[in-house]
Design an enzyme around this catalytic site. Structure first.
Site, mmCIF file in Angstrom:
data_model
loop_
_atom_site.group_PDB
_atom_site.id
_atom_site.type_symbol
_atom_site.label_atom_id
_atom_site.label_comp_id
_atom_site.label_asym_id
_atom_site.label_seq_id
_atom_site.Cartn_x
_atom_site.Cartn_y
_atom_site.Cartn_z
ATOM 1 N N THR A 27 0.838 -1.201 0.000
ATOM 2 C CA THR A 27 0.000 0.000 0.000
ATOM 3 C C THR A 27 0.873 1.252 0.000
ATOM 4 O OG1 THR A 27 -1.555 -1.258 1.378
ATOM 5 C CG2 THR A 27 -1.954 1.088 1.159
ATOM 6 N N ARG A 31 7.892 -2.724 2.489
ATOM 7 C CA ARG A 31 8.035 -2.884 3.944
ATOM 8 C C ARG A 31 8.392 -4.320 4.254
ATOM 9 N NH1 ARG A 31 3.094 0.695 6.377
ATOM 10 N NH2 ARG A 31 3.787 2.515 5.211
ATOM 11 N N SER A 122 6.484 3.327 8.469
ATOM 12 C CA SER A 122 5.341 4.032 9.049
ATOM 13 C C SER A 122 5.091 3.649 10.504
ATOM 14 C CB SER A 122 4.116 3.773 8.179
ATOM 15 O OG SER A 122 3.066 4.585 8.606
ATOM 16 N N HIS A 123 3.915 3.108 10.762
ATOM 17 C CA HIS A 123 3.509 2.812 12.141
ATOM 18 C C HIS A 123 4.006 1.443 12.599
ATOM 19 C CE1 HIS A 123 0.784 1.343 9.172
ATOM 20 N NE2 HIS A 123 0.435 0.382 10.004
ATOM 21 N N ASP A 287 2.244 9.196 14.122
ATOM 22 C CA ASP A 287 2.842 7.869 13.914
ATOM 23 C C ASP A 287 4.338 7.945 13.602
ATOM 24 O OD1 ASP A 287 2.747 8.898 11.354
ATOM 25 O OD2 ASP A 287 2.395 6.954 10.443
ATOM 26 N N ASP A 289 6.246 7.982 10.898
ATOM 27 C CA ASP A 289 6.790 8.921 9.918
ATOM 28 C C ASP A 289 5.988 10.218 9.815
ATOM 29 O OD1 ASP A 289 4.696 7.433 8.818
ATOM 30 O OD2 ASP A 289 5.403 7.740 6.774
ATOM 31 N N ASP A 291 2.812 11.002 9.173
ATOM 32 C CA ASP A 291 1.719 11.320 8.255
ATOM 33 C C ASP A 291 0.336 11.007 8.830
ATOM 34 O OD1 ASP A 291 2.054 8.597 8.069
ATOM 35 O OD2 ASP A 291 2.338 8.537 5.890
ATOM 36 N N ARG A 292 0.303 10.211 9.901
ATOM 37 C CA ARG A 292 -0.998 9.931 10.520
ATOM 38 C C ARG A 292 -1.117 10.700 11.831
ATOM 39 N NH1 ARG A 292 -2.187 3.564 10.363
ATOM 40 N NH2 ARG A 292 -1.484 3.138 8.243
ATOM 41 N N THR A 353 -7.875 2.205 -1.040
ATOM 42 C CA THR A 353 -6.961 2.497 0.070
ATOM 43 C C THR A 353 -5.560 2.775 -0.466
ATOM 44 O OG1 THR A 353 -8.201 1.170 1.612
ATOM 45 C CG2 THR A 353 -5.877 1.491 2.119
ATOM 46 N N GLU A 372 -8.478 9.226 5.115
ATOM 47 C CA GLU A 372 -8.699 7.797 5.212
ATOM 48 C C GLU A 372 -9.002 7.413 6.654
ATOM 49 O OE1 GLU A 372 -6.189 5.340 2.339
ATOM 50 O OE2 GLU A 372 -4.775 6.730 3.215
ATOM 51 N N GLU A 373 -9.702 6.305 6.788
ATOM 52 C CA GLU A 373 -10.031 5.812 8.127
ATOM 53 C C GLU A 373 -8.777 5.459 8.923
ATOM 54 O OE1 GLU A 373 -9.146 2.490 8.667
ATOM 55 O OE2 GLU A 373 -8.539 2.396 6.555
ATOM 56 N N SER A 374 -7.663 5.198 8.225
ATOM 57 C CA SER A 374 -6.442 4.747 8.877
ATOM 58 C C SER A 374 -5.657 5.922 9.476
ATOM 59 C CB SER A 374 -5.584 3.962 7.894
ATOM 60 O OG SER A 374 -5.366 4.730 6.726
ATOM 61 N N LYS A 385 -0.472 12.374 3.288
ATOM 62 C CA LYS A 385 -1.268 12.723 4.450
ATOM 63 C C LYS A 385 -0.345 13.366 5.477
ATOM 64 C CE LYS A 385 -1.322 7.889 6.019
ATOM 65 N NZ LYS A 385 -0.619 7.194 4.934
ATOM 66 N N ARG A 505 -8.853 -6.993 7.385
ATOM 67 C CA ARG A 505 -9.536 -5.832 7.941
ATOM 68 C C ARG A 505 -11.022 -5.923 7.613
ATOM 69 N NH1 ARG A 505 -5.131 -3.101 9.542
ATOM 70 N NH2 ARG A 505 -3.557 -2.301 8.087
HETATM 71 C C1 G16 Z 1 -0.475 3.462 4.297
HETATM 72 C C2 G16 Z 1 -1.083 4.220 3.170
HETATM 73 C C3 G16 Z 1 -2.483 4.622 3.521
HETATM 74 C C4 G16 Z 1 -3.287 3.398 3.939
HETATM 75 C C5 G16 Z 1 -2.600 2.697 5.070
HETATM 76 C C6 G16 Z 1 -3.263 1.397 5.486
HETATM 77 O O1 G16 Z 1 -0.313 4.309 5.383
HETATM 78 O O2 G16 Z 1 -0.340 5.367 2.863
HETATM 79 O O3 G16 Z 1 -3.023 5.241 2.414
HETATM 80 O O4 G16 Z 1 -4.567 3.782 4.335
HETATM 81 O O5 G16 Z 1 -1.286 2.377 4.683
HETATM 82 O O6 G16 Z 1 -3.079 0.459 4.509
HETATM 83 P P1 G16 Z 1 -3.430 -1.052 4.706
HETATM 84 O O7 G16 Z 1 -4.868 -1.096 5.135
HETATM 85 O O8 G16 Z 1 -3.209 -1.653 3.364
HETATM 86 O O9 G16 Z 1 -2.554 -1.607 5.803
HETATM 87 P P2 G16 Z 1 1.052 4.407 6.167
HETATM 88 O O10 G16 Z 1 0.819 5.455 7.197
HETATM 89 O O11 G16 Z 1 1.248 3.025 6.746
HETATM 90 O O12 G16 Z 1 2.067 4.732 5.144
#
Ligand code: G16
Length: 552
Positions: A27, A31, A122-123, A287, A289, A291-292, A353, A372-374, A385, A505
């Site tokens: 996504t 990773r 990220s997280h 989070d 990096d 962005d959240r 997503t 996004e919900e995330s 973001k 999910r």
């Molecule tokens: C990434 C993407 C987001 C996405 C999130 C969750 O976020 O940039 O657009 O909503 O992953 O993705 P998934 O449901 O596939 O785990 P981040 O903050 O992890 O880079």
């Protein structure tokens, strides 16, 4: 280049490598566990695949930085050598190797760079036993499109060599201009340009008055991840919030052993504080990096789907957002923002997503806000973001309306109705089982309408596909949607950001308009939808799981 610190430049070296299986960006970038990334040539293989995909004519400026996790500094030194050997003219690196994802996007755009490499998972947890990641962002500052990531993946699977050069490790901890094997490297303040940009969007005078006077107490939990220096500069230094407003503000390689995912389960320090005696008026966490973000008012947390809707409904109160071109949300995100768009006659887009899908809509001027919900919300100011941006947006609305966050949310529900929303994550599921569950749902889609499960009857069901309105590209298989006659909706998809097994999910939502039913318990309210969805998908039969691992 006069003030440049000259390093004795080494000759370009060709190193034989072999393709690695599975260098497939998910996504958001590649990773993997640190262990996997530590294999000899693994990182170089992927970086060379990015450079090859860009094409030999794209060799201008790159932006480089990361969230400070274990492996960040070493990876930066290695990527610099690859960039020099591949003929890039200049790389701009955040001091200490630090750049939050939105700050990297900001720099790419400001410098009109060819793109940027952001080192982050990220997280996901960090440290030697944690995860590492590489994201490539294009010249617009946003995540590479699916077309580009697919090309990088293909290239990573056929590479037989990469180019590097020999050079001593570059001084990353002081701003300066260096020569590395003939390439210019600028080590720059990772915060200043980003903070300056935010200052153009929000009313810093009003925020200073609110935060500096001591009458409004807030806490920001940086979770020992990248946003600490950003939040300290913006909240404490530029806006005068009390020292200590930013908690866990030192970026650490292992995030202090925590899981830098700003949700109710992982941002425990902040949640405990907000639930304790004499809580601050406002809390937020960000989070790995940056962005959240998660936003909490006194008396409860604000769901990211609602947060996006509130920002859209109140954007006219915020200096940089007088006129919205349109809004967008990812498909599993609740439809709360759609109701604002309808009332304000704004175009509203539903994308798969992944932030990359907002890029074309933003570049084409079709939308101003998206989320996004995330726990991700953002706008046209960058192409990522942006966690701190969302916090400042909320603070700006609070400063203008002179109401607490929860009161603003309650009024929002009274005006637009409430979309109860939850996400249930089943983590570390066997990948074969998870794929089988999704395949079985897909096979049964046509037969689902009319079937009743407890109180819920399926009205229609589909597998979400998205046609990008700007470039016409089509993305299939983006999640199974079940619409119930009650108006409720359930969505199933597999995460694209995990590194071990699969994460299933399940997203559920139900709209409520009755003013006496706007403050019910979310899990109880959605229990019939969750139950029906779990039965339809056969979660227990496929995975053996009877309950989710994380609920947000
Ligand atoms: C990434 C993407 C987001 C996405 C999130 C969750 O976020 O940039 O657009 O909503 O992953 O993705 P998934 O449901 O596939 O785990 P981040 O903050 O992890 O880079």
């Amino acid at each position: 280049m006069d003030a440049m610190n000259r390093e004795p430049g080494g000759a370009v070296r060709r190193v034989e490598t072999h393709p690695f299986n599975g260098q497939k960006p998910g996504t958001s970038g590649l990773r993997k566990s640190v262990r996997e990334f530590s294999q000899p040539h693994y990182l170089e293989n992927f970086i060379q695949a990015i450079f090859n995909t860009l094409g030999a004519e794209v060799r201008g400026t790159l932006v480089l930085g990361g969230d400070g996790r274990y492996g960040n500094r070493d990876a930066i030194q290695r990527i610099l050598r690859l960039a020099a050997a591949n003929g890039f003219q200049r790389v701009v690196v955040g001091r200490g190797g630090i750049l939050s994802t939105p700050a990297a996007s900001c720099l790419i755009r400001k410098l009109e760079a060819d793109g940027g490499i952001i080192l982050s998972a990220s997280h996901n947890p960090g440290g030697a036993d944690g995860d590492f990641g590489v994201k490539f962002n294009g010249a617009n500052g946003g995540p590479a499109s699916e077309r580009v990531t697919a090309a990088i993946h293909r290239e990573s699977g056929v590479l037989d060599h990469y180019l590097t050069c020999d050079s001593a490790a570059l001084e990353l901890d002081r701003d300066g201009c260096h020569d590395l094997c003939g390439m210019q490297v600028d080590v720059v303040d990772p915060v200043a340009d980003y903070a300056d940009l935010l200052e153009t969007l929000f009313d810093f005078d009003a925020l200073r008055e609110m935060l500096g006077g001591g009458r409004f107490r807030m806490r920001f939990d940086a979770m020992h991840a990248v946003t600490g220096p950003y939040a300290r500069e913006i909240l404490e230094r530029r806006l005068g919030a009390a020292q200590g407003t930013v908690m866990n503000g030192e970026p650490l390689e292992d995030f202090g052993g925590g899981h830098p995912d700003p949700n109710l389960a992982h941002a425990r320090d902040l949640v405990d504080l907000m639930n304790g005696n004499d809580p601050p008026a406002f809390g937020a966490a960000s989070d790995g990096d940056g962005d959240r973000s998660m936003v909490l008012g006194r008396g409860g947390y604000i769901n990211p789907c609602d947060s996006l809707a509130v920002l859209a409904a109140n954007a006219h109160l915020v200096r940089g957002y007088g006129d919205l071109a349109g809004v967008a949300r990812s498909m599993p995100t609740s439809r709360a923002v759609d109701r604002v768009a309808e009332a304000r006659k704004l175009p509203c887009y539903e994308t798969p997503t992944g932030w990359k899908f907002f890029g074309n809509l933003l570049d084409d001027g079709r939308i101003t806000l998206c989320g996004e919900e995330s726990f991700g919300t953002g706008s046209s100011h960058v192409r990522e973001k942006d966690g701190l941006w969302a916090v400042l947006f909320w603070l700006n609305i609070i400063a203008v309306r002179r109401q607490p966050a929860r009161a603003i949310l309650r009024e929002h529900w009274r005006q637009f109705g409430r979309d109860y929303f939850t996400r249930h994550d089943y983590e570390g599921v066997d990948s074969v089982d998870a794929e089988a569950l999704m395949a079985s749902l897909r096979e049964r889609l046509a037969g689902l309408p009319g079937q009743a499960y407890g109180e819920e009857t399926v009205e229609c069901a589909d597998d979400f596909a998205y046609e990008d309105p700007v470039d016409g590209s089509v993305s299939q298989g983006q999640g199974i949607r079940l619409y119930f006659k009650s108006g409720a909706r359930a969505v199933f998809r597999l995460s694209g950001t995990g590194t071990a097994g699969a994460t299933l999910r399940l997203y559920c939502e139900r709209y409520e308009r009755d003013p006496t039913l706007l403050e019910l318990d979310t899990q109880r309210t959605l229990a019939p939808v969750l139950g029906a969805a779990a039965a339809i998908a056969g979660i227990e039969a496929h995975t053996g799981r009877t309950a989710p691992d994380v609920i947000t």
